[in-house]
Write a protein that holds these residues in place. Structure first.
Motif, PDB file in Angstrom:
ATOM      1  N   UNK A 121      -3.493  -1.096   1.151  1.00 24.49           N
ATOM      2  CA  UNK A 121      -4.552  -0.170   1.574  1.00 24.49           C
ATOM      3  C   UNK A 121      -5.909  -0.860   1.725  1.00 24.49           C
ATOM      4  N   UNK A 122      -6.240  -1.750   0.802  1.00 23.47           N
ATOM      5  CA  UNK A 122      -7.540  -2.422   0.844  1.00 23.47           C
ATOM      6  C   UNK A 122      -7.666  -3.364   2.032  1.00 23.47           C
ATOM      7  N   UNK A 123      -6.536  -3.873   2.515  1.00 24.76           N
ATOM      8  CA  UNK A 123      -6.564  -4.816   3.637  1.00 24.76           C
ATOM      9  C   UNK A 123      -6.365  -4.129   4.986  1.00 24.76           C
ATOM     10  N   UNK A 124      -6.242  -2.807   4.959  1.00 28.23           N
ATOM     11  CA  UNK A 124      -6.154  -2.064   6.212  1.00 28.23           C
ATOM     12  C   UNK A 124      -4.751  -1.692   6.644  1.00 28.23           C
ATOM     13  N   UNK A 125      -3.749  -1.977   5.823  1.00 22.96           N
ATOM     14  CA  UNK A 125      -2.358  -1.655   6.195  1.00 22.96           C
ATOM     15  C   UNK A 125      -1.926  -0.272   5.718  1.00 22.96           C
ATOM     16  N   UNK A 126      -2.764   0.397   4.938  1.00 21.94           N
ATOM     17  CA  UNK A 126      -2.444   1.729   4.433  1.00 21.94           C
ATOM     18  C   UNK A 126      -1.577   1.670   3.189  1.00 21.94           C
ATOM     19  N   UNK A 127      -1.478   2.820   2.503  1.00 24.29           N
ATOM     20  CA  UNK A 127      -0.617   2.899   1.327  1.00 24.29           C
ATOM     21  C   UNK A 127       0.821   2.645   1.743  1.00 24.29           C
ATOM     22  N   UNK A 128       1.485   1.775   1.012  1.00 22.27           N
ATOM     23  CA  UNK A 128       2.879   1.415   1.285  1.00 22.27           C
ATOM     24  C   UNK A 128       3.069   1.020   2.751  1.00 22.27           C
ATOM     25  N   UNK A 129       2.118   0.260   3.259  1.00 21.28           N
ATOM     26  CA  UNK A 129       2.175  -0.281   4.625  1.00 21.28           C
ATOM     27  C   UNK A 129       2.284   0.796   5.696  1.00 21.28           C
ATOM     28  N   UNK A 130       1.767   1.987   5.407  1.00 21.42           N
ATOM     29  CA  UNK A 130       1.923   3.129   6.320  1.00 21.42           C
ATOM     30  C   UNK A 130       1.251   2.941   7.671  1.00 21.42           C
ATOM     31  N   UNK A 131       0.292   2.041   7.764  1.00 21.77           N
ATOM     32  CA  UNK A 131      -0.401   1.804   9.043  1.00 21.77           C
ATOM     33  C   UNK A 131       0.178   0.612   9.812  1.00 21.77           C
TER      34      UNK A 131
END
Length: 165
Positions: A121-131
């Motif tokens: 989430x902090x790196x922009x991928x979202x919680x559990x890589x959701x993004x």
């Protein structure tokens, strides 16, 4: 959980060994063409933490930090030592003298919470890589990597126990 000071060097060695086992696994994956984490991005994130920024829309697009690759590796190993310290603190000196797989594996699997709930989430991928384009695949890959870390905790503790006999 308390860790007697005399146990910390052993926890440190276990953490370094377990992290090295995980790195060997990641190197194998990379050799097989499986994408793995760029440790420079961890260093970039840590560098920005020191400047007061926790979250990023996309860490790859954030301003690079001087020495970010070194910071990334240092952070990677420091976190491995911290997780090993938790294991040794929970299990005690008896476990270090005679390690068993289950506690090490359980701690290793639990450590997957760090990337899924904090780092991604902090790196922009979202919680559990959701993004990301393949969230489930990325979560399973993280789980596999941290399971290998758990095996590394056990193998490192076992090696230390055998050497110290």
């Amino acid at each position: 959980m308390t860790l007697p000071l005399q146990e910390f060097p052993l926890a440190m060695l276990i953490g370094i060994g377990a992290t090295a086992v995980m790195d060997a696994w990641l190197l194998l994956l990379k050799h097989l063409g499986v994408p793995t984490l760029n440790f420079a991005f961890i260093g970039r994130w840590v560098g920005h933490l020191f400047r007061g920024q926790f979250a990023h829309a996309a860490i790859a697009k954030a301003v690079p930090i001087r020495g970010e690759l070194a910071w990334g590796w240092l952070t990677h190993y420091a976190v491995g030592v911290a997780f090993a310290t938790v294991l040794v603190g929970l299990q005690g000196a008896d476990w270090v003298r005679s390690p068993t797989l289950l506690p090490a594996l359980a701690v290793g699997v639990c450590t997957v919470a760090a990337p899924l709930l904090v780092m991604q989430p902090a790196m922009g991928s979202g919680f559990a890589a959701s993004r990301t384009p393949t969230p489930l695949k990325n979560c399973l890959r993280s789980l596999a990597n941290h399971t290998v870390f758990g095996f590394g905790l056990y193998l490192s503790a076992l090696a230390i126990a055998l050497i110290s006999r």
